[in-house]
Scaffold this motif. Structure first.
Motif, PDB file in Angstrom:
ATOM      1  N   VAL A   1     129.861 -39.222  98.318  1.00 23.80           N
ATOM      2  CA  VAL A   1     128.450 -39.599  98.244  1.00 23.80           C
ATOM      3  C   VAL A   1     127.989 -39.887  99.664  1.00 23.80           C
ATOM      4  O   VAL A   1     128.594 -40.689 100.370  1.00 23.80           O
ATOM      5  CB  VAL A   1     128.233 -40.829  97.347  1.00 23.80           C
ATOM      6  N   VAL A   2     126.917 -39.228 100.093  1.00 20.94           N
ATOM      7  CA  VAL A   2     126.429 -39.338 101.462  1.00 20.94           C
ATOM      8  C   VAL A   2     125.068 -40.016 101.467  1.00 20.94           C
ATOM      9  O   VAL A   2     124.171 -39.639 100.708  1.00 20.94           O
ATOM     10  CB  VAL A   2     126.329 -37.947 102.127  1.00 20.94           C
ATOM     11  N   GLY A   3     124.927 -41.037 102.324  1.00 22.36           N
ATOM     12  CA  GLY A   3     123.674 -41.771 102.418  1.00 22.36           C
ATOM     13  C   GLY A   3     122.624 -41.028 103.214  1.00 22.36           C
ATOM     14  O   GLY A   3     122.897 -40.031 103.903  1.00 22.36           O
ATOM     15  N   VAL A   4     121.408 -41.529 103.148  1.00 16.03           N
ATOM     16  CA  VAL A   4     120.299 -40.948 103.912  1.00 16.03           C
ATOM     17  C   VAL A   4     120.591 -41.121 105.397  1.00 16.03           C
ATOM     18  O   VAL A   4     120.837 -42.232 105.862  1.00 16.03           O
ATOM     19  CB  VAL A   4     118.973 -41.657 103.557  1.00 16.03           C
ATOM     20  N   PRO A   5     120.595 -40.036 106.183  1.00 14.42           N
ATOM     21  CA  PRO A   5     120.872 -40.172 107.628  1.00 14.42           C
ATOM     22  C   PRO A   5     119.712 -40.845 108.335  1.00 14.42           C
ATOM     23  O   PRO A   5     118.547 -40.717 107.925  1.00 14.42           O
ATOM     24  CB  PRO A   5     121.045 -38.722 108.084  1.00 14.42           C
ATOM     25  N   ARG A   6     120.046 -41.554 109.411  1.00 16.93           N
ATOM     26  CA  ARG A   6     118.993 -42.241 110.186  1.00 16.93           C
ATOM     27  C   ARG A   6     119.202 -42.006 111.680  1.00 16.93           C
ATOM     28  O   ARG A   6     120.261 -42.309 112.213  1.00 16.93           O
ATOM     29  CB  ARG A   6     119.005 -43.736 109.893  1.00 16.93           C
TER      30      ARG A   6
END
Length: 339
Positions: A259-264
């Motif tokens: 599961v990959v989070g929203v990149p920032r």
């Protein structure tokens, strides 16, 4: 994948109305500009029905280099909170660059005797991973005071704030499984599939750093795990390199899903010019046919969906669902002694 038996979890005791939650500087300093964020965080937990206080090191303007205090001072205050039977949960004020300096100073016997929820992400990922490796503690990869409860939450729509507040309250007080986390249209299926496994993860650079210390998770802890990660700053090529490190050390061969989070603020993800984040992830995975769910709201990009480290989760990337299949806290009779 070896299919070894997962480690025995150390669940904190469920919180009750009136329990004391302490906001503490576990890494970076508090600036005067972010003092209101701490006050707003206190209000969030008071609405949940808890008493809230600040730890002494959480003082605007106090700093040592890039930290709130020296690593020994932070560890001393942290250990005091772990040993204090009145303190029932600890919320990090912010992330930073300090946790590596005191991983060897933490009173792990105090954690085993009286496990408590520790909430935070970013640099606090190191604490979750190291303490889970040493004690089995369920760490709460969740919002903090400055960038989360007192920051991102305040700019979210009121309905979203209410949804998150209810979710966090259930996670800290309820002894039943949460089930499906609230999804949003941003979630993307990067590779389909459905799996169940323990949640292991954090900021991707902290996962890699943790594995380079004596407090690393044994590789078998990744067997069948749902690996979650996110990143802020740096370059897309750095993300690719971190994934390659995890490939070389065998982590990617052991996990069952990702599961990959929203990149920032990651440089090198310009549309039409550079590879996309899904392309980078799938390139590193190669022919490993595991489900990947991307662009999920946890980490630095906004209000966090809480992800308890070690708790069994269900991932269905095609349906874009992520579910918590176990409680993160234990009934009072099942935990260590409290005063």
């Amino acid at each position: 994948m070896t299919g070894s038996v997962p480690p025995r979890l150390l669940r904190p005791r469920a919180l009750r109305p009136g329990d004391l939650v302490v906001i503490a500087s576990l890494s970076g300093p508090l600036s005067a500009a972010h003092e209101p964020n701490v006050e707003r965080t206190m209000a969030v937990f008071e609405r949940m029905g808890f008493r809230v206080r600040r730890a002494p090191l959480l003082e605007a303007g106090r700093r040592h280099w890039w930290s709130a205090a020296t690593p020994a001072e932070i560890a001393g205050e942290f250990n005091g909170l772990l040993r204090d039977p009145e303190v029932r949960a600890i919320v990090a004020s912010d992330g930073g660059q300090t946790a590596l300096g005191y991983l060897d100073l933490i009173d792990v016997e105090a954690i085993r005797a009286d496990p408590k929820p520790i909430l935070g992400y970013s640099d606090i990922s190191l604490l979750h991973l190291a303490l889970h490796a040493r004690t089995g503690l369920v760490g709460f990869h969740a919002d903090m005071a400055v960038p989360g409860f007192g920051g991102h939450w305040q700019s979210a729509p009121m309905a979203r704030q209410a949804e998150l507040e209810k979710l966090y309250s259930m996670l800290l007080t309820g002894t039943g499984a949460i089930g499906a986390l609230p999804a949003s249209p941003s979630w993307e299926c990067w590779r389909s599939g459905r799996v169940e496994g323990p949640l292991i993860g954090g900021v991707i650079n902290r996962i890699v750093l943790a594995q380079a210390t004596p407090f690393a998770l044994p590789l078998e802890r990744f067997d069948g795990a749902v690996l979650f990660w996110e990143e802020t700053g740096g370059l897309a090529s750095h993300v690719w390199s971190y994934l390659q490190v995890m490939r070389h050390c065998g982590i990617l061969d052991r996990i069952s899903g990702m599961v990959v989070g929203v990149p920032r603020e990651i440089g090198g993800l310009e549309p039409g010019v550079s590879p996309t984040l899904p392309e980078i992830v799938l390139d590193a995975l190669g022919d490993r046919d595991i489900p990947v769910l991307g662009n999920v709201e946890f980490g630095h990009a906004g209000p966090n969906l809480p992800l308890p480290v070690g708790i069994r989760a269900g991932l269905d990337a095609r349906r874009r669902t992520l579910s918590l299949l176990e409680p993160a806290v234990a009934p009072h009779v099942l935990t260590g002694p409290v005063g």
